[in-house]
Design a protein around this motif. Structure first.
Motif, short mmCIF file in Angstrom:
data_model
loop_
_atom_site.label_atom_id
_atom_site.label_comp_id
_atom_site.label_asym_id
_atom_site.label_seq_id
_atom_site.Cartn_x
_atom_site.Cartn_y
_atom_site.Cartn_z
N GLY A 298 6.02 -0.94 6.56
CA GLY A 298 4.78 -1.38 6.88
C GLY A 298 3.70 -0.80 5.99
N PRO A 299 3.40 0.53 5.97
CA PRO A 299 2.48 1.12 5.07
C PRO A 299 2.41 0.68 3.86
CG PRO A 299 3.35 2.75 6.69
CD PRO A 299 4.26 1.64 6.71
N THR A 300 3.65 0.56 3.31
CA THR A 300 3.66 0.20 1.83
C THR A 300 3.17 -1.59 1.53
OG1 THR A 300 5.40 1.72 1.56
CG2 THR A 300 5.12 -0.11 -0.26
N VAL A 301 3.58 -2.10 2.33
CA VAL A 301 3.09 -3.43 2.37
C VAL A 301 1.66 -3.77 2.40
CG1 VAL A 301 3.42 -5.86 3.44
CG2 VAL A 301 5.40 -4.37 3.01
N VAL A 302 1.25 -3.06 3.55
CA VAL A 302 -0.14 -3.10 3.58
C VAL A 302 -1.07 -2.50 2.25
CG1 VAL A 302 -2.39 -2.32 4.76
CG2 VAL A 302 -0.14 -2.94 6.21
N ALA A 303 -0.60 -1.41 1.80
CA ALA A 303 -1.18 -0.89 0.79
C ALA A 303 -1.09 -1.54 -0.46
CB ALA A 303 -0.88 0.79 0.70
N GLY A 304 -0.05 -2.11 -0.86
CA GLY A 304 0.25 -2.90 -1.94
C GLY A 304 -0.40 -4.20 -1.88
N ALA A 305 -0.52 -4.80 -0.70
CA ALA A 305 -1.20 -5.96 -0.66
C ALA A 305 -2.94 -5.81 -0.76
CB ALA A 305 -1.26 -6.72 0.59
N VAL A 306 -3.37 -4.59 -0.33
CA VAL A 306 -4.78 -4.31 -0.55
C VAL A 306 -5.00 -3.98 -2.04
CG1 VAL A 306 -6.74 -2.72 -0.07
CG2 VAL A 306 -5.01 -3.53 1.58
N ALA A 307 -4.13 -3.21 -2.72
CA ALA A 307 -4.27 -2.91 -4.10
C ALA A 307 -4.12 -4.00 -5.05
CB ALA A 307 -3.15 -1.90 -4.53
N ALA A 308 -3.39 -4.94 -4.52
CA ALA A 308 -3.23 -6.16 -5.43
C ALA A 308 -4.44 -7.03 -5.49
CB ALA A 308 -2.00 -7.11 -5.03
N ALA A 337 -12.07 -1.65 -8.80
CA ALA A 337 -10.98 -1.19 -9.40
C ALA A 337 -10.84 0.26 -8.57
CB ALA A 337 -11.20 -0.90 -10.70
N LEU A 338 -11.87 0.84 -8.58
CA LEU A 338 -11.60 2.17 -7.75
C LEU A 338 -10.93 2.06 -6.39
CD1 LEU A 338 -12.18 5.26 -8.19
CD2 LEU A 338 -14.45 5.01 -7.11
N ALA A 339 -11.32 1.21 -5.49
CA ALA A 339 -10.75 1.18 -4.34
C ALA A 339 -9.35 0.79 -4.37
CB ALA A 339 -11.42 0.11 -3.37
N GLY A 340 -9.00 -0.18 -5.39
CA GLY A 340 -7.72 -0.83 -5.60
C GLY A 340 -6.90 0.36 -6.17
N ALA A 341 -7.30 1.30 -6.85
CA ALA A 341 -6.76 2.22 -7.42
C ALA A 341 -6.23 3.46 -6.41
CB ALA A 341 -7.34 3.22 -8.48
N VAL A 342 -7.19 3.55 -5.36
CA VAL A 342 -6.66 4.32 -3.98
C VAL A 342 -5.51 3.64 -3.16
CG1 VAL A 342 -7.42 5.35 -2.07
CG2 VAL A 342 -8.99 5.64 -4.06
N ALA A 343 -5.52 2.43 -3.18
CA ALA A 343 -4.81 1.63 -2.16
C ALA A 343 -3.24 1.63 -3.19
CB ALA A 343 -5.11 0.25 -2.12
N LEU A 344 -3.33 1.34 -4.29
CA LEU A 344 -2.34 1.65 -5.47
C LEU A 344 -1.61 3.09 -5.07
CD1 LEU A 344 -0.31 0.10 -6.95
CD2 LEU A 344 -1.56 0.78 -9.00
N PHE A 345 -2.23 3.85 -5.02
CA PHE A 345 -1.82 5.46 -4.86
C PHE A 345 -0.98 5.65 -3.42
CE2 PHE A 345 -2.14 9.69 -3.28
CZ PHE A 345 -1.42 10.61 -4.35
#
Length: 573
Positions: A298-308, A337-345
């Motif tokens: 769950g957390p990985t899918v949410v964070a990955g979708a936000v980062a993408a 990009a900054l917010a996406g980098a945080v989500a990707l982390f």
């Protein structure tokens, strides 16, 4: 005698402050009252409380706040004390709000009535909004969907009136008043979040017509804070199953609304930085949303979708045709990009274990650095450097010097995953060097020399960790020792390469040659120290002999080349 003409003194006496023709004026006589000198063309600045309109605006804002608090007292405190019934309270609040709007319109139409009219209208509209909130959450007279629709109509009407009157103050007062006092009327957090989101959406069309930066902030921050509180509270409440998806939906709506507003504002006003910053704030609940779910998926899918999504928005300006059509300004791309980098982390942390986290971070760092080199983007290079630094810290946590030096610790913590991380660390250093050259960071020899030293240190550490980890991964009792023996040989080979590089450029007297020679000599000393202090005591007989033989041959070769290089230099001079 004309008025203002100085009175002449006795003959021969000098007048105070005058020393004769052509002389500089004397300082004023002590003890006499002095007058403040006023510079011509610069009138004296009035105190703020004497400026036109300041006091009236302060009083108007205070009146709005006090009146809205009275409305809240009518709706809440009267109910708690048992005064009147629910219907009289709600009807009285609605009629009072409507009357304030009507009086405000009449006052606004009169000369000098702009401030008062705006204050009265803002109070009435915000009061009507609070009345709807009370009917939906406190008295349950309206279904939440119906309540949201009615509240949206009131807020949209207030914003439309503000645009008609060309008053950012009216829109801000309506939004701020309703958002600040709504928590005192609402009884459920998720319903309150819905009404805050309604305020955010209702003020969105203003982006197409007016440049009102304060409205960006006022319509975004309350919804962000309310949703963030709902996300954290729901995550801490293990029994709130359906609320998790409601909080996630609220975070998505806020982020999408913020992105829409920022894109619309950027297309019309490329310099609207406030809209981009407001979008950055709107992504905070979405970045916190992974805590709503347990486990890894769950957390990985949410964070990955936000980062993408966020990184895709940031990359749009790099695609020529798509960038020309979207017209996303640079500051919006940076925030995204900054917010996406945080989500990707967050996605990297969620999908990996402790031993594989460095590899994931290094892979992401390579991606950012490669994009930076391709597009010559220093910001992307900075993101890649941050990810590389985080990966290096995670790698050091797993393969610290004490672990590399101790056989028991190495066999317990090192292995294929550590070796793979070391390989990717070397790859990151190689890509970083290419990117630095593309960005012009290596144009000056001094900068190139300094960066080469740091890259060399990191590379040697990675090679040492690689050889030791591979030795441990073989499962052999001598694998750890063999890895260290190979590492020593590599150290000496690197020292030889650095010395030969410096000697080849010795005649040019360049900074690179000096740095290479100094680094080569220091690394030679480090290799010899490791050979005699560590390898001699730990390596087995055959491994020890091989290490000494190889290092000795390299020393002989570089020593011969070193002497010949300086002899040639003396012959030329």
């Amino acid at each position: 005698m004309p008025v203002g003409q100085p009175v002449p003194g006795p003959a021969g006496a000098a007048r105070p402050g005058w020393a004769g023709p052509g002389a500089q004026p004397l300082s004023p006589m002590p003890g006499l009252p002095q007058q403040r000198r006023v510079v011509a063309g610069r009138p004296a600045r009035e105190p703020w409380w004497q400026r036109e309109g300041v006091i009236s605006r302060v009083l108007a804002v205070a009146g709005v706040a006090v009146t809205l608090i009275g409305v809240v007292m009518l709706l809440v405190l009267a109910a708690q004390a048992g005064f009147f019934g629910p219907v009289p309270r709600v009807v009285a609040g609605g009629l009072f709000s409507a009357a304030l709007v009507g009086v405000g319109a009449r006052v606004f139409a009169k000369p000098g009535g702009r401030v008062g009219g705006i204050a009265l209208a803002a109070t009435g509209i915000a009061g009507g909004y609070l009345d709807v909130v009370a009917m939906t959450t406190m008295y349950r007279w309206l279904d939440p969907v119906v309540g949201y629709v009615v509240a949206f109509g009131i807020a949209a009407g207030g914003v439309a009136l503000a645009m008609r009157w060309n008053s950012q103050g009216l829109a801000v007062l309506v939004t701020a008043g309703a958002a600040v006092l709504a928590p005192f009327v609402s009884t459920e957090l998720m319903l309150l979040v819905g009404f805050l989101i309604v305020l955010q959406i209702a003020a969105l069309p203003v982006q197409l017509v007016r440049d009102w930066p304060w409205l960006h902030v006022i319509r975004t921050i309350p919804a962000v804070l309310g949703t963030l509180l709902a996300v954290v509270g729901t995550a801490l409440d293990s029994g709130a199953g359906p609320d998790r998806y409601q909080a996630l939906a609220a975070a998505i709506v806020i982020a999408v609304t913020g992105l829409t507003g920022a894109v619309l504002a950027g297309r019309l006003r490329a310099g609207d930085v406030t809209a981009s910053l407001s979008f950055g704030a709107a992504t905070v609940p979405m970045l916190a949303a992974p805590v709503l779910f347990s486990g890894r998926t769950g957390p990985t899918v949410v964070a990955g979708a936000v980062a993408a999504v966020l990184l895709l928005v940031a990359a749009v300006p790099w695609v020529p045709k798509l960038g020309a059509a979207a017209r996303i300004p640079g500051h919006l791309a940076v925030v995204s990009a900054l917010a996406g980098a945080v989500a990707l982390f967050e996605a990297c942390v969620g999908v990996t274990e402790v031993q594989t986290l460095p590899t994931a971070l290094f892979v992401v760092a390579m991606g950012f650095l490669a994009a930076a080199g391709q597009q010559r983007s220093r910001f992307a290079a900075a993101l890649g450097a941050v990810y590389g630094g985080l990966g290096a810290l995670a790698f050091l946590f797993r393969a610290d010097p004490a672990t590399l030096a101790g056989q028991v610790e190495a066999e317990a913590h090192l292995g294929i995953s550590t070796a793979l991380s070391a390989v990717f660390l070397l790859a990151v250093l190689a890509v970083a060097a290419w990117t630095a050259r593309r960005l012009g960071l290596l144009d000056r020899e001094s900068d190139a020399a300094v960066l080469s030293v740091f890259a060399g240190i990191g590379g040697l550490y990675a090679v040492t960790a690689l050889t030791v980890s591979l030795g441990v991964a073989t499962g052999s009792r001598d694998g750890f020792l063999a890895g260290h023996g190979i590492a020593t040989v590599i150290w000496m080979a690197a020292a030889t390469a650095a010395l030969l590089f410096g000697l080849r450029r010795l005649s040019r007297k360049s900074p690179q040659a000096k740095v290479a020679l100094v680094a080569g000599l220091l690394l030679t000393g480090a290799a010899l120290a490791k050979l005699f202090l560590f390898d001699l005591a730990t390596l087995a007989g055959l491994l020890r002999a091989a290490a000494f033989l190889v290092v000795g041959v390299l020393l002989l070769m570089v020593g011969t080349r070193y002497a010949r290089a300086f002899a040639d230099l003396d012959a030329r001079t």
